[in-house]
Design a protein around this motif. Structure first.
Motif, short mmCIF file in Angstrom:
data_model
loop_
_atom_site.label_atom_id
_atom_site.label_comp_id
_atom_site.label_asym_id
_atom_site.label_seq_id
_atom_site.Cartn_x
_atom_site.Cartn_y
_atom_site.Cartn_z
N GLU A 98 -5.22 -4.88 -4.25
CA GLU A 98 -4.78 -4.59 -5.60
C GLU A 98 -6.01 -4.43 -6.50
O GLU A 98 -6.88 -5.30 -6.55
CB GLU A 98 -3.90 -5.72 -6.13
N MET A 99 -6.08 -3.32 -7.20
CA MET A 99 -7.25 -3.02 -8.02
C MET A 99 -7.14 -3.67 -9.39
O MET A 99 -6.13 -3.53 -10.09
CB MET A 99 -7.41 -1.50 -8.19
N ASP A 133 -2.64 -5.40 5.34
CA ASP A 133 -1.93 -5.61 4.07
C ASP A 133 -2.73 -5.09 2.88
O ASP A 133 -2.58 -5.59 1.77
CB ASP A 133 -1.60 -7.09 3.86
N GLN A 134 -3.57 -4.08 3.10
CA GLN A 134 -4.44 -3.61 2.03
C GLN A 134 -4.28 -2.11 1.78
O GLN A 134 -4.11 -1.33 2.71
CB GLN A 134 -5.91 -3.88 2.37
N PHE A 135 -4.37 -1.75 0.51
CA PHE A 135 -4.50 -0.36 0.09
C PHE A 135 -5.99 -0.12 -0.10
O PHE A 135 -6.61 -0.71 -0.98
CB PHE A 135 -3.73 -0.14 -1.22
N HIS A 167 2.55 -2.46 2.86
CA HIS A 167 2.29 -2.82 1.47
C HIS A 167 2.16 -1.55 0.64
O HIS A 167 1.10 -1.23 0.09
CB HIS A 167 1.03 -3.69 1.38
N ALA A 168 3.26 -0.85 0.53
CA ALA A 168 3.27 0.44 -0.15
C ALA A 168 3.21 0.33 -1.66
O ALA A 168 2.91 1.31 -2.34
CB ALA A 168 4.52 1.21 0.26
N ASN A 169 3.50 -0.84 -2.21
CA ASN A 169 3.59 -0.95 -3.66
C ASN A 169 2.28 -1.36 -4.33
O ASN A 169 2.23 -1.49 -5.55
CB ASN A 169 4.68 -1.95 -4.04
N GLN A 170 1.23 -1.57 -3.55
CA GLN A 170 -0.04 -1.92 -4.17
C GLN A 170 -0.56 -0.75 -5.02
O GLN A 170 -0.46 0.40 -4.65
CB GLN A 170 -1.08 -2.27 -3.10
N ASN A 171 -1.11 -1.09 -6.16
CA ASN A 171 -1.72 -0.10 -7.06
C ASN A 171 -0.74 1.00 -7.47
O ASN A 171 -1.11 2.17 -7.60
CB ASN A 171 -2.96 0.52 -6.39
N LYS A 172 0.50 0.62 -7.70
CA LYS A 172 1.53 1.59 -8.02
C LYS A 172 1.21 2.37 -9.29
O LYS A 172 1.31 3.60 -9.32
CB LYS A 172 2.87 0.87 -8.17
N GLU A 173 0.83 1.66 -10.35
CA GLU A 173 0.56 2.35 -11.62
C GLU A 173 -0.64 3.28 -11.49
O GLU A 173 -0.62 4.41 -12.01
CB GLU A 173 0.29 1.32 -12.72
#
Length: 202
Positions: free
Chosen positions: A158-159, A138-140, A64-70
């Motif tokens: 996701e934050m 599945d967590q950042f 799950h590399a795309n979590q919290n992208k921004e």
């Protein structure tokens, strides 16, 4: 091939975020101790600077590399070289069973060589068990641990904006102001408003 591209994305994110030198964020502070982790060659390693510096730790499931992208992009654009804060990444290998560990480690070694970033691995949920982080699949997971071993901030998954605000509130707290906020403020004065970051009032 798609899965490997995802792994490469998370390794790149960790490499960039590490240059900053559980559940939702909350007021409770728990004490943790240093644990043995592993380097990209699967050799045991000491947790860097534990007890000597404040630690900003990115504990990531490569699935799950795309979590919290921004949020990550904001940190990447505003990297901080602080003598009191050390940032590094730990790749949670156990919770990505479909990705061969040997391939992930090889990609980490390549990225470490290219960037000099500090990226470690956790092959058996060592960190999540020792620090009682709960299910990190599945967590950042983002943690800020003081040099006294207190978990000042935890976020998992996701934050929400409230959590992001809390993260910056902690980082711009009295003890960290000189090493974090002042750098951002100087950069903002030179280049205008820091992209995507609304600094809280202190």
């Amino acid at each position: 091939m798609k899965q490997l591209n995802v792994v490469w994305t998370v390794i790149l994110a960790l490499a960039l975020s590490a240059s900053v030198r559980c559940e939702a964020a909350g007021p409770a502070k728990k004490k943790v101790s240093a644990v043995k982790i592993y380097d990209a060659s699967n050799e045991p390693a000491e947790m860097p600077y534990f007890g000597k510096k404040h630690l900003l730790i990115f504990y990531v499931d490569p699935d799950h590399a795309n979590q919290n992208k921004e949020f990550r992009e904001n940190l990447e654009k505003n990297q901080i070289d602080s003598p009191n804060i050390y940032g590094f990444g730990i790749v949670n290998l156990k919770d990505a069973p479909m990705l061969p560990n040997s391939i992930v480690r090889a990609m980490i070694r390549k990225k470490v060589k290219q960037t000099g970033a500090a990226i470690y691995t956790d092959p058996d949920r060592i960190l999540s068990k020792a620090w009682d982080l709960g299910d990190c699949n599945d967590q950042f997971v983002l943690l800020f641990v003081t040099k006294d071993g207190e978990v000042e901030f935890m976020s998992k998954g996701e934050m929400a904006q409230q959590q992001i605000n809390e993260f910056y509130r902690v980082m711009v707290g009295e003890r960290y102001f000189a090493t974090f906020a002042s750098v951002l403020l100087r950069r903002r004065s030179r280049r205008g408003k820091v992209p995507g970051i609304n600094l809280p009032h202190v």
